[in-house]
Design a protein around this motif. Structure first.
Motif, PDB file in Angstrom:
ATOM      1  N   ALA A  23       0.834  -1.205   0.000  1.00  7.88           N
ATOM      2  CA  ALA A  23       0.000   0.000   0.000  1.00  7.88           C
ATOM      3  C   ALA A  23       0.867   1.255   0.000  1.00  7.88           C
ATOM      4  N   ASP A  46      -4.095   8.801  -5.857  1.00  7.67           N
ATOM      5  CA  ASP A  46      -4.365   7.656  -4.983  1.00  7.67           C
ATOM      6  C   ASP A  46      -5.618   7.931  -4.161  1.00  7.67           C
ATOM      7  N   ILE A  77      -8.664   5.803  -1.329  1.00 12.16           N
ATOM      8  CA  ILE A  77      -9.293   4.647  -0.698  1.00 12.16           C
ATOM      9  C   ILE A  77     -10.802   4.779  -0.909  1.00 12.16           C
ATOM     10  N   ARG A 122      -5.066   5.088   5.457  1.00  4.93           N
ATOM     11  CA  ARG A 122      -4.401   3.982   4.764  1.00  4.93           C
ATOM     12  C   ARG A 122      -3.626   3.085   5.735  1.00  4.93           C
ATOM     13  N   ASP A 170      -8.016   0.054  -2.004  1.00  3.79           N
ATOM     14  CA  ASP A 170      -6.951   1.049  -2.010  1.00  3.79           C
ATOM     15  C   ASP A 170      -6.329   1.030  -3.402  1.00  3.79           C
TER      16      ASP A 170
END
Length: 334
Positions: A23, A52, A54, A67, A126
């Motif tokens: 991640a 990026d 989630i 995260r 994610d």
């Protein structure tokens, strides 16, 4: 044109993998292995992360938006399993995004796919978009998706029961994901006026007689050097702005989108030399009135002085040198 590429792998502890480390790599961030720990995974200097996020199913707990906390709780849940040393942690999916689309359009495409395949089914996801590797094809913008094999439990404090698959079930699941990606990507390409299309089927199934090529990974240095020399003789590609955006969720529940790190497709093309002593980028030689010609000396001097940093203005001054297919850069509105 756009190509089809979707690979699925399991993230396994038996191969030394860690969901926290993966991640952190995908997002280009630093994540602690445990709260207050001196051990961490740090990829803040990696670069190349364009976006990026989630994405979570409805009614997910607030901790899942962070995260580090999301993946630390998954790792802790696996520590309680019967075979924790060999635990399978998550689905690890890599997808080639259509280079014909802008970053903003690819973000919308990725969100549609993640929502359709995972969050609507109750999984936390994610995901991140990476820019092309400087050593490879400058069109290779790609998507990394990391999905736990466990849904967040009803109480909302940890993860629940793990999904199990037979070989037949996994094959059917991945085939469905590949087919769905091709359909959705083609829908978005058509929506934005592109004729390009992708197909998840093999060349034989599509009726093509040519043989499939083999993926060679990062090519040897000598091969890359020859490719770079060849690219240096070609007209520059249309320059599209690339902006990294970061989604931040604050304590009061508000969400902000920050835009940082601007660069263009030309930043991803390295010409000649090697990693330690890269050769200087020569002035490009675009087509002049559909006939290949060299640039006038004053145009070359102007390109080297400021034109390479401001191509829109340069080709306004020198419209006869504008390469075919050049599109003025536009800032995406996110």
């Amino acid at each position: 044109m756009a190509i089809f590429h979707l690979t699925h792998k399991f993230l396994k502890r038996s191969s030394g993998a860690s969901s926290i480390s993966k991640a952190a790599y995908n997002a280009g961030q630093k994540i602690e292995d445990n709260d207050g720990s001196t051990e961490y995974s740090d990829y803040t200097r990696k670069g190349g992360v364009l976006y990026d996020e989630i994405m979570l199913p409805s009614c997910s707990p607030s901790w899942a938006n962070e995260r580090g906390e999301l993946w630390r709780r998954l790792e802790a849940r696996e520590d309680k399993s019967t075979r924790r040393a060999d635990a399978i942690l998550a689905h690890n999916i890599d997808i080639a995004l259509p280079h014909e689309l802008t970053l903003e359009q690819n973000i919308f495409l990725a969100k549609d796919y993640v929502r359709e395949q995972f969050t609507r089914k109750g999984y936390a996801v994610d995901w991140a978009i990476h820019s092309p590797d400087p050593r490879g094809d400058s069109r290779n913008i790609h998507l990394h998706i990391l999905v736990p094999l466990r849904k967040i439990d009803a109480i909302g404090e940890s993860f629940g029961i793990k999904d199990r698959y037979t070989k037949q079930q996994l094959s059917k699941k991945v085939s469905g994901q590949r087919s769905s990606w091709a359909i959705l990507a083609n829908r978005h390409l058509k929506r934005y006026g592109h004729k390009a299309a992708i197909d998840e089927r093999s060349l034989k199934a599509q009726g093509h007689s040519r043989k499939p090529t083999k993926h060679r990974g990062i090519r040897p240095k000598s091969t890359r050097y020859q490719l770079d020399k060849m690219r240096a003789k070609q007209p520059p590609l249309p320059i599209a702005p690339i902006v990294r955006t970061t989604k931040q969720i604050h304590g009061d529940g508000t969400i902000t989108i920050q835009r940082v790190i601007k660069h263009t497709a030309l930043n991803n093309i390295r010409v000649g030399g090697d990693n330690k002593n890269p050769a200087p980028v020569p002035a490009p030689q675009p087509a002049l009135n559909a006939q290949p010609k060299g640039w006038p000396p004053e145009a070359v001097a102007m390109w080297e002085a400021w034109g390479s940093r401001n191509p829109d203005r340069f080709f306004t001054v020198w419209p006869e040198l504008k390469p075919r297919g050049f599109v003025a850069a536009k800032e995406p509105s996110l």
